[in-house]
Every structure is written in C-alpha cells, then in structure tokens.
Design an enzyme around this catalytic site. Structure first.
Site, PDB file in Angstrom:
ATOM      1  N   GLU A   1      56.363  12.867  27.339  1.00  0.00           N
ATOM      2  CA  GLU A   1      56.671  11.903  28.535  1.00  0.00           C
ATOM      3  C   GLU A   1      57.768  12.541  29.439  1.00  0.00           C
ATOM      4  O   GLU A   1      58.236  13.677  28.850  1.00  0.00           O
ATOM      5  CB  GLU A   1      57.112  10.687  28.260  1.00  0.00           C
ATOM      6  CG  GLU A   1      56.181   9.893  27.325  1.00  0.00           C
ATOM      7  CD  GLU A   1      56.350   8.297  27.349  1.00  0.00           C
ATOM      8  OE1 GLU A   1      57.310   8.240  26.379  1.00  0.00           O
ATOM      9  OE2 GLU A   1      55.825   7.542  27.947  1.00  0.00           O
TER      10      GLU A   1
ATOM     11  N   ASN B   1      63.568  -1.688  21.888  1.00  0.00           N
ATOM     12  CA  ASN B   1      64.892  -1.350  21.749  1.00  0.00           C
ATOM     13  C   ASN B   1      65.417  -0.793  23.009  1.00  0.00           C
ATOM     14  O   ASN B   1      66.709  -0.830  23.291  1.00  0.00           O
ATOM     15  CB  ASN B   1      64.996   0.036  20.563  1.00  0.00           C
ATOM     16  CG  ASN B   1      64.075   0.901  20.944  1.00  0.00           C
ATOM     17  OD1 ASN B   1      62.967   0.798  21.797  1.00  0.00           O
ATOM     18  ND2 ASN B   1      64.301   2.167  20.604  1.00  0.00           N
TER      19      ASN B   1
ATOM     20  N   CYS C   1      64.995   5.620  18.826  1.00  0.00           N
ATOM     21  CA  CYS C   1      64.121   6.658  17.941  1.00  0.00           C
ATOM     22  C   CYS C   1      64.845   8.032  17.732  1.00  0.00           C
ATOM     23  O   CYS C   1      64.372   8.770  16.860  1.00  0.00           O
ATOM     24  CB  CYS C   1      62.793   6.586  18.892  1.00  0.00           C
ATOM     25  SG  CYS C   1      63.353   7.021  20.442  1.00  0.00           S
TER      26      CYS C   1
ATOM     27  N   GLU D   1      54.838   7.786  21.307  1.00  0.00           N
ATOM     28  CA  GLU D   1      55.996   7.887  20.967  1.00  0.00           C
ATOM     29  C   GLU D   1      56.591   7.380  19.845  1.00  0.00           C
ATOM     30  O   GLU D   1      56.727   5.833  19.990  1.00  0.00           O
ATOM     31  CB  GLU D   1      56.971   7.678  22.280  1.00  0.00           C
ATOM     32  CG  GLU D   1      56.645   8.529  23.605  1.00  0.00           C
ATOM     33  CD  GLU D   1      57.119   9.950  23.294  1.00  0.00           C
ATOM     34  OE1 GLU D   1      57.829  10.375  22.251  1.00  0.00           O
ATOM     35  OE2 GLU D   1      56.919  10.550  24.361  1.00  0.00           O
TER      36      GLU D   1
HETATM   37  P1  NAD Z   1      56.197  -2.009  16.869  1.00  0.00           P
HETATM   38  O1  NAD Z   1      55.257  -0.877  16.686  1.00  0.00           O
HETATM   39  O2  NAD Z   1      56.343  -3.084  16.153  1.00  0.00           O
HETATM   40  O3  NAD Z   1      55.947  -2.745  18.266  1.00  0.00           O
HETATM   41  C1  NAD Z   1      55.654  -1.951  19.341  1.00  0.00           C
HETATM   42  C2  NAD Z   1      54.778  -2.276  20.660  1.00  0.00           C
HETATM   43  O4  NAD Z   1      53.881  -2.677  20.115  1.00  0.00           O
HETATM   44  C3  NAD Z   1      55.477  -3.960  20.970  1.00  0.00           C
HETATM   45  O5  NAD Z   1      55.224  -4.305  22.130  1.00  0.00           O
HETATM   46  C4  NAD Z   1      54.313  -4.706  19.989  1.00  0.00           C
HETATM   47  O6  NAD Z   1      53.937  -6.005  20.551  1.00  0.00           O
HETATM   48  C5  NAD Z   1      53.015  -3.949  20.145  1.00  0.00           C
HETATM   49  N1  NAD Z   1      51.995  -3.942  19.183  1.00  0.00           N
HETATM   50  C6  NAD Z   1      52.229  -4.456  17.717  1.00  0.00           C
HETATM   51  N2  NAD Z   1      51.032  -4.483  17.255  1.00  0.00           N
HETATM   52  C7  NAD Z   1      50.170  -4.047  18.009  1.00  0.00           C
HETATM   53  C8  NAD Z   1      48.617  -3.762  18.097  1.00  0.00           C
HETATM   54  N3  NAD Z   1      47.956  -3.954  16.863  1.00  0.00           N
HETATM   55  N4  NAD Z   1      48.085  -2.907  19.215  1.00  0.00           N
HETATM   56  C9  NAD Z   1      48.872  -2.814  20.126  1.00  0.00           C
HETATM   57  N5  NAD Z   1      50.142  -3.005  20.280  1.00  0.00           N
HETATM   58  C10 NAD Z   1      50.683  -3.695  19.345  1.00  0.00           C
HETATM   59  O7  NAD Z   1      57.725  -1.156  17.148  1.00  0.00           O
HETATM   60  P2  NAD Z   1      59.080  -1.967  17.515  1.00  0.00           P
HETATM   61  O8  NAD Z   1      59.544  -2.623  16.247  1.00  0.00           O
HETATM   62  O9  NAD Z   1      58.867  -2.849  18.680  1.00  0.00           O
HETATM   63  O10 NAD Z   1      59.962  -0.655  17.792  1.00  0.00           O
HETATM   64  C11 NAD Z   1      60.589  -0.111  17.200  1.00  0.00           C
HETATM   65  C12 NAD Z   1      59.758   1.369  16.799  1.00  0.00           C
HETATM   66  O11 NAD Z   1      59.525   2.006  18.029  1.00  0.00           O
HETATM   67  C13 NAD Z   1      60.665   2.330  15.874  1.00  0.00           C
HETATM   68  O12 NAD Z   1      60.003   3.011  15.000  1.00  0.00           O
HETATM   69  C14 NAD Z   1      61.058   3.525  16.924  1.00  0.00           C
HETATM   70  O13 NAD Z   1      61.382   4.678  16.418  1.00  0.00           O
HETATM   71  C15 NAD Z   1      60.228   3.513  17.963  1.00  0.00           C
HETATM   72  N6  NAD Z   1      60.548   3.948  18.968  1.00  0.00           N
HETATM   73  C16 NAD Z   1      59.985   5.199  19.562  1.00  0.00           C
HETATM   74  C17 NAD Z   1      60.272   5.819  20.466  1.00  0.00           C
HETATM   75  C18 NAD Z   1      60.157   7.138  21.027  1.00  0.00           C
HETATM   76  O14 NAD Z   1      60.110   7.633  22.244  1.00  0.00           O
HETATM   77  N7  NAD Z   1      59.647   7.910  20.125  1.00  0.00           N
HETATM   78  C19 NAD Z   1      61.406   5.248  21.603  1.00  0.00           C
HETATM   79  C20 NAD Z   1      61.716   3.691  20.958  1.00  0.00           C
HETATM   80  C21 NAD Z   1      61.062   3.422  20.018  1.00  0.00           C
END
Ligand code: NAD
Length: 453
Positions: free
Chosen positions: A433, A131, A263, A229
């Site tokens: 962070e 995102n 998020c 996060e």
């Molecule tokens: P996701 O969890 O599907 O993927 C995030 C990252 O993790 C990607 O790079 C993905 O390739 C990797 N990943 C997937 N499976 C993994 C595994 N088994 N081991 C290690 N890494 C793995 O999330 P998304 O759909 O890419 O992002 C959206 C989510 O991120 C939403 O829930 C959003 O709220 C959250 N988000 C949180 C923050 C925050 O700062 N709190 C900021 C931005 C996004």
C-alpha cells in the site's frame, strides 16, 4: 447481533449504539457503487483530482472532531489522534495528484501503435481493523478512488465512528452519492459479503493473519484481486557499537505506542550479549518515563487497550510467573489499562517471543554476533517491520538486506510514510500500500494495438 454498543476504553462509559449493516444493505450499496463508479470514471481527470482535494480539505476542517471521536472510541491519546486525522488529509492530498498521472505506456511494435491503459477495477471492498481505524482506511480508499474506482469500507466492529464520519465528509466534499459508502457491521456478514459479491473486484484487507487467510481463500473462488496487511512480530536489533543511549531511549516508543496495538510494533528487542546489562539499565527509566494516562490529556503518550476482550487476551500472555524485567505505570480503576511490560523470556521459542500479542508487552533476547542477530530476527512467520541500531554503515546495509521484512529503519524507528511503500513479507501480507505506485494497484492494465493500415 444487529447492533453494537460502543464503550469508551478509558472509562468504560457507553458512547452510543451503531446499527450493523445487513447483507441486503451491502448488496444495495454495491449496486449504487457500480452506477456511481461508471460516472466517476467518466469524469475528466482534473474533476476527480479536484473532488479528492475537496475531500482532503473537508477532513482538515473536521480534524479536531475526528481526533476526538478516535479518543472516545479507540482510546488513542489526543496528540496521536490529531496526527492520524491529519494523515488522512495528507493521504488524500497525495493521491489527489494521481488521476492526472495514471500513465500508460506506448510500446514499439510493427504495423501500428501499441498503448496501455490503466483501467479502474470497478468496486473495491476495504476491510479494516480497530487499531488505526482512520489511517488504514485512507491507505485503501484514497488511491482506490484516485484510480477511478468506487469504494465500500467496512470498519471494525469496535471502532466505526471515524469511518462513518469520513463517509459523511465525502458527501460534504461533493463526491458522488454511492461512490464511497461506509458499512459498519460484522466481519462474517459484511466483510464476507464483500468477498463473495461478484461485482466487488478487489478486497483490501487489513487485520489478523488468521482472517486474512480466509479472505484470500474466498477471493480465490472468483479470482478476485486481494491485498493483505496482516500481523507482525518485528525485531528491534541493537548492536554493541550503536548509540546505546538513543536506542534505549527510543525503544519504548517503538513498541508501546498505541498501547502496542500496532502491526509494526517492535515487540522483540534483540540485543548483542556484551551490552545487554547496560541496555537494560538504560531501558528501565525510559519505560518508567512513558506517560500512560487519560487519552484526552495533551501530554499522554499511551492510553488504554481497545476493549475488555482485548485486555483479557493481552493479560493471558503475562501470567503471574512470567519473567518480568520491569514495568511502567498504568492508571487504576475503570478502563482497559495494561502497563508497559518488559519480559526476559527463558527461551527463543516461548509464545511471548513467537506470537503477536498486540499489547504493550516486549520481549528481550540476547544474540551473539551478526549472523545470530539475522537468524533470530528472521525466526518468525511474520516479516512486517523492524529497526537496526549500529554505527557501522556496512553492517547496516548487510543486516537490512538480510532481514526478511517489508519496512526497516536504521538508527530510528520510522513509522509509516504515505509517500513510501508499505507491506509485509511472509505471513505479514501480500501486496503493498501507499507510495507512488498505490493507485496503479487499483487498476487492470489494458493493452490496445491500433493498426496503421
Ligand atoms: P481481525 O482479523 O479480527 O479483523 C479485521 C477486520 O476483518 C475487521 O473489520 C473484522 O470485522 C473483519 N473480519 C472478521 N472476520 C471476517 C471474515 N470472515 N471475512 C471478512 N472480514 C472479516 O483483526 P483485528 O483484531 O481487528 O486487528 C488486529 C490485527 O490486524 C493484528 O493482527 C494486526 O497485526 C493486524 N494489522 C495489520 C496491519 C498491517 O498493515 N499489516 C495494520 C493494522 C493491523
């Protein structure tokens, strides 16, 4: 799948294909990072500070290119993408001051001198979502490098282009080869290898709560440090005594920015019942006024969703019989478009109220009094962000202390600032962070006693 073909979310044209990294490539990058980190940590603090300032300046020189890559790859409006690239530069500049300020302490003890050192962890693995591909990466890599670590960065599958460019800019800026390596690839291959590799000593994970739990469990196996996060379902709480015009005019931007793929999106608007009708009257033109369109236009405020798969997920939350109060506009034709959508759910337990949709969909609920507002705001597994609108200073203080959330703003919807700490309560995350203490989170405290005998 050994590669991914990237699609421009605004028009569905093919951008390019990116090779996925293999486990062997990750292991090789870890070995090179171990070596580079030793040399990096041995440099004088000023040399590390100067290298980070050169990195910031290389980002500044490439700002328009980085912004345009994000427009094409992620569909972010150009104005927003320029802000994001500038933010990466500013985060690097902020943490370039850290190498010369990694202060330990001197503790009074009998028989000698006791001092603490903040030692770098070694190699840090950073896993980011799609995102905000460059900003979230910088929140990890800038303080990690400043504290004397090497960094491996895994961008999300769909959005690797700005991360790859930042990897090139680090080299242009003269950072040692192997110190900062960008490894595009699958989460269950590259991300998991970061977690299982014994020489990666900390994971910084930003993404969904489901994946975050898996990463945390994996880190437990090696007692590996982890920052999470995760998701959010933040509340925008509007009291009857607030500046209702301002609260309504700004509410769309607190949830529809980045097409709701944020998020911190305030995706629940909680309104005191006595002013609900007036608030809705004011909100409708504000939602209609959100400029949704081509992300390449300077005037665009909201672009498309990131991918066809994500569009399908967001759509699934708004079936035909949904209680839609009103909607904004979105272009027809190619691209993953979804209009800003305001829902009036029938119940506080509806899935649109409790689940993170991560799209331009907001639910409005009425509350009866301050206690009800607090209970409703806290009725979530998440606790990342939120806003409170009231003219009563005492209430502003009481409610902001009572809401279980890491980042609140009163009479505004403040976004993230690099100089203040950011992170979530409850299932929104673990650790913080940004802010003045972020570099220290990439160190181990070492205590040394020196006898005066
Ligand atoms: P996701 O969890 O599907 O993927 C995030 C990252 O993790 C990607 O790079 C993905 O390739 C990797 N990943 C997937 N499976 C993994 C595994 N088994 N081991 C290690 N890494 C793995 O999330 P998304 O759909 O890419 O992002 C959206 C989510 O991120 C939403 O829930 C959003 O709220 C959250 N988000 C949180 C923050 C925050 O700062 N709190 C900021 C931005 C996004």
């Amino acid at each position: 799948m050994t590669s991914i073909t990237l699609i421009n979310p605004a028009d569905e044209s093919v951008i390019q294909t990116v090779e996925h990294s293999t486990i062997e490539r990750v292991d090789d990058a870890v070995a090179r990072a171990v070596d580079a980190q030793r040399r990096w940590a041995a440099l004088a603090p000023l040399e590390r500070a100067s290298a980070l300032r050169r990195f910031a300046s290389a980002v500044d020189g490439d700002l328009e290119n980085l912004a345009r890559l994000e427009v094409a790859n992620s569909g972010h409006p150009i104005g927003q993408a320029r802000w994001e690239a500038g933010h990466v530069r500013d985060v690097l500049t902020y943490y370039s001051a850290a190498p010369e300020r990694m202060l330990g302490s001197q503790i009074p003890v009998a028989g000698g001198l006791d001092v603490t050192f903040l030692e770098p962890l070694g190699v840090v693995g950073i896993i980011v979502p799609w995102n905000f591909p460059m900003t979230i990466a910088a929140w990890g890599f800038a303080p990690a490098l400043a504290a004397g670590n090497a960094v491996l960065l895994k961008p999300a599958e769909w959005t690797p282009l700005t991360a790859l460019r930042l990897g090139e800019l680090a080299i242009v800026a003269g950072l040692p080869e192997g110190l900062f390596t960008v490894l595009p690839g699958r989460g269950d291959v590259v991300g998991e290898r970061f977690v299982t590799h014994p020489l990666v000593r900390k994971i910084v994970f930003t993404g969904s709560t489901v994946t975050g739990k898996k990463v945390m469990a994996g880190c437990a196996d090696q007692v590996k440090a982890v920052t999470l996060e995760l998701g959010g379902k933040s509340a925008n709480v509007v009291f009857a005594d607030s500046d209702l015009e301002k609260a309504a005019a700004t509410a769309p931007y607190a949830v529809f920015e980045n097409a709701g793929q944020d998020c911190c999106a305030r995706s629940r608007i909680l309104v005191e019942r006595s002013v609900l009708d007036r608030f809705l009257e004011l909100l409708e033109p504000a939602v209609a006024g959100v400029r949704v369109g081509s992300p390449t236009e300077d005037s665009t405020e909201m672009g498309p969703l990131v991918s066809a798969a994500h569009l399908a997920k967001v759509r699934s939350y708004v079936p035909d019989d949904s209680q839609v109060a009103f909607r904004g506009t979105a272009p027809d034709g190619a691209g993953f478009w979804f209009p800003p959508t305001v829902l009036l759910p029938g119940s506080r337990t509806d899935r649109v109220v409790t689940e993170e949709i991560f799209g331009p969909v907001v639910s409005i609920l009425a509350f009866d009094d301050e206690a009800d507002a607090i209970a409703l705001a806290n009725d979530s597994i998440y606790g990342l962000s939120g806003s409170i609108w009231t003219r009563d200073i005492g209430r502003a203080i009481r409610v902001s202390r009572a809401i279980e959330s890491g980042n609140l703003s009163v009479n505004s919807h403040s976004s993230v600032r690099y100089s203040t700490p950011f992170g979530g309560f409850k299932q929104s995350g673990l650790g913080r962070e940004l802010g003045p203490d972020a570099a220290a989170a990439f160190t181990e405290t070492k205590n040394v006693f020196i006898s005066s005998d």
